[in-house]
Design an enzyme around this catalytic site. Structure first.
Site, PDB file in Angstrom:
ATOM      1  N   TRP A  95       0.859  -1.189   0.000  1.00  0.00           N
ATOM      2  CA  TRP A  95       0.000   0.000   0.000  1.00  0.00           C
ATOM      3  C   TRP A  95       0.887   1.228   0.000  1.00  0.00           C
ATOM      4  O   TRP A  95       1.806   1.353   0.816  1.00  0.00           O
ATOM      5  CB  TRP A  95      -0.898   0.009   1.232  1.00  0.00           C
ATOM      6  CG  TRP A  95      -1.791   1.211   1.312  1.00  0.00           C
ATOM      7  CD1 TRP A  95      -1.522   2.397   1.930  1.00  0.00           C
ATOM      8  CD2 TRP A  95      -3.091   1.345   0.731  1.00  0.00           C
ATOM      9  NE1 TRP A  95      -2.577   3.266   1.781  1.00  0.00           N
ATOM     10  CE2 TRP A  95      -3.554   2.648   1.042  1.00  0.00           C
ATOM     11  CE3 TRP A  95      -3.904   0.502  -0.012  1.00  0.00           C
ATOM     12  CZ2 TRP A  95      -4.789   3.122   0.644  1.00  0.00           C
ATOM     13  CZ3 TRP A  95      -5.141   0.962  -0.419  1.00  0.00           C
ATOM     14  CH2 TRP A  95      -5.577   2.251  -0.091  1.00  0.00           C
ATOM     15  N   ASP A 197      -0.202   2.604 -21.105  1.00  0.00           N
ATOM     16  CA  ASP A 197      -1.532   3.079 -20.694  1.00  0.00           C
ATOM     17  C   ASP A 197      -1.346   4.246 -19.736  1.00  0.00           C
ATOM     18  O   ASP A 197      -1.902   4.280 -18.641  1.00  0.00           O
ATOM     19  CB  ASP A 197      -2.310   1.944 -20.033  1.00  0.00           C
ATOM     20  CG  ASP A 197      -3.783   2.274 -19.824  1.00  0.00           C
ATOM     21  OD1 ASP A 197      -4.249   3.300 -20.363  1.00  0.00           O
ATOM     22  OD2 ASP A 197      -4.474   1.519 -19.118  1.00  0.00           O
TER      23      ASP A 197
END
Length: 289
Positions: A95, A197
């Site tokens: 995280w 992307d």
């Protein structure tokens, strides 16, 4: 708990596994379910989807993240686990606490992306196919960017859109004209490692102001392709472009080719989300005919 106990128990088998004390859902788009997992000492990002509907999607993501990370040019989140559990595939990452981009972090992102683009290959493409969004992305190798962009990017998306009734015969003919002209619209460069992307949702700035790339759709391609994607939905500052061009100047006229390279992501959006993107596809295409 939002996740079954048997799954959380399964995660303990991994070296960084821990007793999860809290699970909360976070935004994850239309493909994956995404969660923040908390233990007494750490937090993790968990992504889940159907292993039948999206086979090997997370394995492709891991390969892309590792390829980028191995360049030692720009950071990616640490990979903890990637596996299947029952009918689900999952990816467990560190995280990363995030903050809004600053001038400093934007400049760092520009310089580090330029350094990544210096990682080259003799061919355009990749050893394996991967995903662009939820669509399979073909990466068969070609000796030039124009051949690769036509055969592995535009043609598959145009065929899909025609089969869906989203593009007509006239559109198909217009793309044929573009194919015949493409090699004369730009200067070939050595193949660069591209994220593939690179919209604003696919980079994050950590609390330490360190940029990280996420959700890659990598291939060795023309670096202008990545730069074009950064302009499609906004979210990149002038400091980013200035630092990039200082580190690795783009070829003259690159800004006039943005819509050319953005034909591919727009076709992807057309196939995924429907005719709302048709006008943009046609407008971009007409500029180069």
């Amino acid at each position: 708990m939002l996740l079954p106990d048997r799954f959380l128990t399964y995660l303990k088998e991994y070296p960084d596994g821990a007793d999860i004390t809290h699970v909360s859902a976070v935004g994850g788009g239309s493909i994956n379910r995404v969660y923040c997992l908390s233990s007494a000492t750490n937090k993790y990002l968990l992504k889940l989807n159907s292993r039948i509907t999206f086979p090997e999607m997370f394995a492709c993501e891991v390969s892309g993240l590792r390829t980028i990370g191995d360049t030692n040019t720009i950071a990616v989140p640490a990979i903890i686990a990637c596996d299947d559990f029952e009918d689900q595939s999952f990816l467990l990452l560190e995280w990363v606490e995030t903050r809004r981009p600053t001038r400093k972090s934007s400049e760092t992102l520009g310089r580090q992306l330029a350094a990544m683009h210096c990682c080259s290959s003799t061919d355009f493409g990749l050893d394996a196919d991967n995903y662009m969004g939820s669509l399979i992305q073909s990466n068969k190798k070609h000796p030039t960017w124009s051949e690769f962009f036509i055969h592995e990017r535009l043609m598959p998306m145009v065929k899909m859109a025609v089969d869906k009734g989203l593009l007509n015969a006239g559109d198909q003919q217009s793309f044929g004209i573009l194919y015949s002209r493409l090699s004369g619209l730009f200067d070939e460069e050595p193949a660069s490692l591209t994220h593939g992307d690179l919209w604003s949702g696919n980079y994050i700035i950590g609390a330490d102001e360190k940029p990280r790339l996420i959700d890659p759709a990598i291939a060795y391609g023309h670096r202008e392709f990545d730069m074009a994607m950064t302009t499609l939905f906004g979210g990149f500052s002038q400091e980013f472009y200035g630092a990039y061009n200082e580190a690795l100047p783009l070829a003259e006229g690159w800004e006039q080719r943005l819509d050319l390279w953005n034909l591919y992501p727009l076709l992807v959006h057309l196939n995924l989300f429907g005719a709302g993107y048709l006008g943009q596809v046609r407008d971009c295409l007409q500029q180069y005919l």
